[in-house]
Design an enzyme around this catalytic site. Sequence first.
Site, PDB file in Angstrom:
ATOM      1  N   CYS A 142      67.980 128.821  48.770  1.00 30.91           N
ATOM      2  CA  CYS A 142      68.253 128.749  50.147  1.00 30.91           C
ATOM      3  C   CYS A 142      69.757 129.753  50.439  1.00 30.91           C
ATOM      4  O   CYS A 142      70.617 129.503  49.942  1.00 30.91           O
ATOM      5  CB  CYS A 142      68.830 127.228  50.356  1.00 30.91           C
ATOM      6  SG  CYS A 142      69.543 127.051  52.045  1.00 30.91           S
ATOM      7  N   CYS A 145      72.409 128.288  52.537  1.00 29.34           N
ATOM      8  CA  CYS A 145      73.253 127.310  51.683  1.00 29.34           C
ATOM      9  C   CYS A 145      74.311 128.068  50.678  1.00 29.34           C
ATOM     10  O   CYS A 145      75.376 127.700  50.805  1.00 29.34           O
ATOM     11  CB  CYS A 145      72.546 126.124  51.015  1.00 29.34           C
ATOM     12  SG  CYS A 145      71.064 125.941  51.730  1.00 29.34           S
ATOM     13  N   ASP A 146      73.753 129.148  50.053  1.00 30.11           N
ATOM     14  CA  ASP A 146      74.555 129.710  49.106  1.00 30.11           C
ATOM     15  C   ASP A 146      75.072 131.185  49.145  1.00 30.11           C
ATOM     16  O   ASP A 146      75.586 131.518  48.357  1.00 30.11           O
ATOM     17  CB  ASP A 146      73.731 129.369  47.819  1.00 30.11           C
ATOM     18  CG  ASP A 146      73.218 128.068  47.272  1.00 30.11           C
ATOM     19  OD1 ASP A 146      74.054 127.326  47.789  1.00 30.11           O
ATOM     20  OD2 ASP A 146      72.143 127.950  46.969  1.00 30.11           O
TER      21      ASP A 146
END
Length: 327
Positions: A142, A145-146
């Site tokens: 992701c 997200c990261d």
Amino acid sequence: MESDWSGSEKAYELVIVGAGPAGLTAGLYARRSELNAVLLERGLPGGQLLNTDLIDDYPGLPEVEGRELADRMARHAQKFGLPIDTVDVAGIKKMADGDFRIATNQGTVYRAPAVILTAGGTPNKLEVPGEDEYLGKGVSYCAICDGAFFKGETIAVAGGGDAAAEEADFLTRYVEKLYLIHRRDELRAARLLQKRVFENPKIEVIWDTVIEEVLGSARGMSQLRLRNVNSGEESLLDVSGLFVFIGFRPNTGLLEGHAEHDAGGYLITDRDMRTSIPGLFVAGDVRAQLTRQITTAVGDATTALIAAEKYLTELKEARRAAETVSP
Ligand code: NAP
């Protein structure tokens, strides 16, 4: 494992499973038609929208962040009174009485004569040594997200489809250098996305190459072992992150009982989104189709809801007629 069907029952006319764009659209239309419907979702509403940075192909919204579109879609459906229950669905089964039961890990069992499955998919894994070990310590599925954890670093992206191309381009807003590692000599991604990759000075494509292993230490991953598929030559690449975008598996494992599907496990429907199980409709990434876009998910979910509504009306009439014949 058999699901537990013995919990307390909540009855609806329609249960929708999965709150991505397809589920939220089906929910919006269901409540707009005043059906007694509920949407079940284990996480936040939005599905893959939550893993998508900027969306530029949704008509009327030339630039919208995935999270914002998710939030807008959820609020729009809730405005029509759609309940969204946060539960983890464990199994869906059509019982002998003709109604579906939807078992959850929270104990509640939902009951309805019709179900729309919009449970999307799960990212594929490379299935190589080190991939699981370094998950969250360099390996991710992701970008939104990261990505921010890799500011100024050198990372790799695996894959050659739309997701790999789009997310590689997105990740370069954080990283200094990005290697796009693809197993063939051309990308599968749409031309516009390919152009962005090729014109991005931070991206270097490594062609005809597979990742054999993720290597590192207790501090996290630090290298990839690569193999050129033509020469068989192996090499080590220094990277502190690996984002894997090599496709999705449809989330059909919840279904107990056979429904027709294609070789990839995607559920086959007719043009009205009916599956081979009467009363079960599908839309979105879980369905066998030419492409998987937000626009197609939204359109197919609309069709699924209209078809489900028609099915419910006919079922009600048939059940009423059966009661009249045998009092
Ligand atoms: P995809 O289109 O199936 O592409 C998967 C890519 O990963 C392919 O390039 C494939 O290589 C490669 N791959 C598969 N298994 C691999 C393995 N074991 N090792 C190494 N490489 C592997 O999947 P996706 O990119 O996730 O997209 C899924 C769907 O969502 C598509 O329909 C796509 O159009 C849609 N999508 C659209 C957008 C957008 O329009 N903005 C963004 C994201 C996703 P080969 O090419 O050699 O098969």
